[in-house]
Design an enzyme around this catalytic site. Structure first.
Site, mmCIF file in Angstrom:
data_model
loop_
_atom_site.group_PDB
_atom_site.id
_atom_site.type_symbol
_atom_site.label_atom_id
_atom_site.label_comp_id
_atom_site.label_asym_id
_atom_site.label_seq_id
_atom_site.Cartn_x
_atom_site.Cartn_y
_atom_site.Cartn_z
ATOM 1 N N CYS A 182 9.543 -3.923 2.093
ATOM 2 C CA CYS A 182 8.784 -3.785 3.697
ATOM 3 C C CYS A 182 8.481 -5.282 3.558
ATOM 4 C CB CYS A 182 7.850 -2.655 2.674
ATOM 5 S SG CYS A 182 6.366 -2.794 3.666
ATOM 6 N N CYS A 228 3.940 -4.536 10.218
ATOM 7 C CA CYS A 228 4.153 -3.975 11.177
ATOM 8 C C CYS A 228 2.944 -3.274 11.166
ATOM 9 C CB CYS A 228 5.549 -2.980 10.711
ATOM 10 S SG CYS A 228 6.602 -3.245 10.045
ATOM 11 N N THR A 232 -1.094 -2.242 2.304
ATOM 12 C CA THR A 232 0.531 -2.393 2.971
ATOM 13 C C THR A 232 0.251 -3.892 2.901
ATOM 14 O OG1 THR A 232 1.855 -0.216 3.088
ATOM 15 C CG2 THR A 232 2.638 -2.799 3.966
ATOM 16 N N GLU A 275 1.347 -3.020 -2.015
ATOM 17 C CA GLU A 275 -0.051 -2.417 -1.818
ATOM 18 C C GLU A 275 -0.623 -2.716 -2.624
ATOM 19 O OE1 GLU A 275 3.122 -1.023 -2.002
ATOM 20 O OE2 GLU A 275 2.923 -1.107 0.544
ATOM 21 N N HIS A 316 3.178 3.878 14.268
ATOM 22 C CA HIS A 316 3.725 3.768 12.566
ATOM 23 C C HIS A 316 4.798 5.072 11.651
ATOM 24 C CE1 HIS A 316 3.744 0.105 9.696
ATOM 25 N NE2 HIS A 316 3.530 1.823 8.667
ATOM 26 N N TYR A 351 9.122 3.293 10.829
ATOM 27 C CA TYR A 351 9.922 3.740 10.337
ATOM 28 C C TYR A 351 11.269 3.982 10.562
ATOM 29 C CZ TYR A 351 6.223 4.686 6.853
ATOM 30 O OH TYR A 351 5.348 3.580 5.229
ATOM 31 N N CYS A 354 11.974 0.642 10.371
ATOM 32 C CA CYS A 354 12.073 -0.643 9.441
ATOM 33 C C CYS A 354 12.944 -0.033 7.778
ATOM 34 C CB CYS A 354 10.689 -0.786 8.573
ATOM 35 S SG CYS A 354 9.802 0.301 7.703
ATOM 36 N N GLU A 364 7.441 5.579 -0.152
ATOM 37 C CA GLU A 364 6.328 5.437 0.676
ATOM 38 C C GLU A 364 7.494 6.082 2.235
ATOM 39 O OE1 GLU A 364 6.736 1.440 3.010
ATOM 40 O OE2 GLU A 364 4.652 1.269 3.345
#
Ligand code: SF4
Ligand code: FE
Length: 489
Positions: free
Chosen positions: A98, A102, A189, A256, A291, A295, A298, A454
């Site tokens: 990650c 973003c 994040t 995180e 978001h 996904y 990413c 996640e």
């Protein structure tokens, strides 16, 4: 625009308060458990410097006309939305973890459009505040953490009903020049690696929750703000000597943290919502929508690397031609590309908001994320199937290097490990170690935070998407379709 190195150096200028294992970490930029996550964000700068990715990584700012990093952009078209997903897939491929930036991009776009509509109704100046703030972020090429998830305390109670009012970020004092806020955001994040944070509410709110309906920007090293670092599976391998292979991915990682706001003062110019409770839901829905689209980029990029590593593991074992192995790789690819289809679809069906930037199709973005709560798990299951159990039972790197004699004829531990973990003539046991530890890292080690759990809970847990799918699915209209053709009055 900043270079990757300038980004890393800029973090040293901040007085960010970071705690880990019960202690304050002073030089957190060089901390071996944190640094891979910084390197990962730095890739969003490094790839933007690479001319071959210029079209994907850089854009012209709609606010200033300047050339900026796409991670700070307000999407101006469906093409921009599609390019966002492509950029995320590219970075997932380059980092296998990650890359954190973003959440800021998604908050920019959600706050930009929501503040416009709040101002339209109330004559407030949040949209101007936000445009000024984002202009600064774009020109300085900064990283911003979009912070949404409150601790939430007793889930059956609204923010104002909680025994402890800090369970949701809220205003504790209103002054002529700004507000004072308290509370926390969980599993944020990239928090430590960000220059600024944008705080947003996490649920729809009623009138009694006015003091909790608040959004604002705040520098990461603001007085009263600090972070407690989240630990990850196998994270302390990063602290061991001679463990760069055991770590799985020594270059990159995610991050995180629990972010705490202990009476932080926010000047008026950084406030984007302050009591207009009926807009909390709009901000949440838009941010979550973006978001959930993210996904579809990413996770697909990381999935590409999982599939590649699985194919390598099969090759090293000499089973790459087996039809069962080939079929499993096809299935993994099919699942991964299905996620990409969803990311591209919700982008291509995007629409212009009142404020002028582009929003994704909410139903399709929620379907995208719902699939992400499932497919990476199946991809990982197949990866483990093909890779074999050695992925989790192999001796340590130190064993492979050990000169301690164990054999009757003077063989060392290292020689014994290299003897028994040998496969094909032209494959070194070190390469085998590398690919299996790398898979372990993505499937159930530190990077699995980003690829597995996640995928389940990031951008909202599965049930949150099902609520949105129920709302957007329009069952009434579908019933009418059936009635019309079946001749039902
Ligand atoms: Fe970006 Fe994916 Fe990380 Fe979210 S989980 S910040 S979309 S890389
Ligand atoms: Fe995420």
């Amino acid at each position: 625009m900043k270079t990757a190195q300038e980004y890393i150096e800029s973090l040293r200028q901040l007085k960010t308060r970071v705690y880990m294992f019960g202690e304050k970490i002073d030089n957190w930029v060089d901390h071996p458990m944190i640094r891979p996550s910084i390197n990962c964000v730095a890739m969003t700068y490094a790839v933007a410097e690479d001319p071959q990715y210029a079209d994907l990584m850089t854009v012209t700012s709609s606010l200033t006309g300047h050339k900026i990093n796409r991670f700070t952009h307000l999407h101006q078209s469906t093409e921009d939305l599609i390019n966002k997903v492509k950029m995320q897939r590219l970075l997932g491929q380059k980092t296998a973890s990650c890359f954190q930036r973003c959440v800021g991009m998604d908050s920019f776009n959600a706050v930009f459009s929501t503040t416009y509509e709040v101002d339209e109704k109330y004559g407030t100046h949040y949209h101007e505040n936000f445009k000024k703030f984002l202009t600064y972020i774009q020109d300085e090429d900064l990283v911003v953490d979009g912070a949404m998830t409150d601790p939430k305390g007793d889930r059956s109670k609204a923010p104002h009903d909680q025994a402890d009012p800090d369970m949701y970020v809220h205003v504790v004092e209103r002054r002529p020049d700004g507000i004072v806020v308290c509370g926390a955001k969980c599993h944020q994040t990239g928090s430590v690696n960000s220059h600024w944070h944008i705080f947003m509410p996490t649920i729809s709110m009623g009138e009694a929750d006015k003091d909790w309906a608040v959004s604002f920007a705040c520098p990461t090293d603001a007085e009263g703000m600090y972070m407690i670092y989240g630990r990850q599976s196998c994270d302390t391998r990063k602290l061991e000597e001679d463990a760069s292979i055991d770590v799985g991915n020594a270059k990159f990682g995610g991050q995180e943290a629990l972010v705490v706001l202990d009476h932080v003062f926010i000047p008026n110019e950084y406030i984007f919502l302050n009591g207009e409770y009926e807009f909390a839901g709009m901000m949440v829905e838009r941010f979550a929508g973006y978001h959930r689209q993210s996904y579809g980029g990413c996770k697909v990029g990381v999935g590409d690397v999982v599939i590649g590593a699985t194919a390598l593991a099969a090759e090293y074992n000499g089973v790459e031609k087996a039809s069962a192995v080939k079929d499993k790789l096809i299935e993994m690819t099919h699942l991964n590309e299905t996620l990409y289809c969803c990311g591209i679809a919700c982008s291509s069906q995007g629409f212009k908001t009142k404020a002028g930037n582009y929003q994704i199709d909410l139903l399709l973005a929620n379907v995208c994320k719902q699939n992400v709560t499932r497919f990476p798990y199946e991809i990982v299951r197949l990866a483990e199937d093909v890779a074999g159990g050695l992925m989790v039972t192999m001796p340590s790197q130190k064993d492979f290097h050990s000169e301690t004699v164990v054999g009757r004829n003077g063989e060392t531990i290292g020689e014994i490990c290299n003897k028994y973990f040998k496969t094909k003539e032209d494959v070194s046991t070190e390469d085998r170690q590398r690919v299996l530890r790398f898979l372990e890292n993505m499937c159930l080690g530190a990077a699995a935070v980003g690829y597995r759990t996640e995928s389940m809970h990031g951008a909202g847990s599965p049930q949150a998407q099902r609520i949105m799918i129920a709302r957007q699915g329009n069952i009434q209209a579908k019933k009418q379709l059936a009635k019309d053709i079946a001749g039902i009055q």
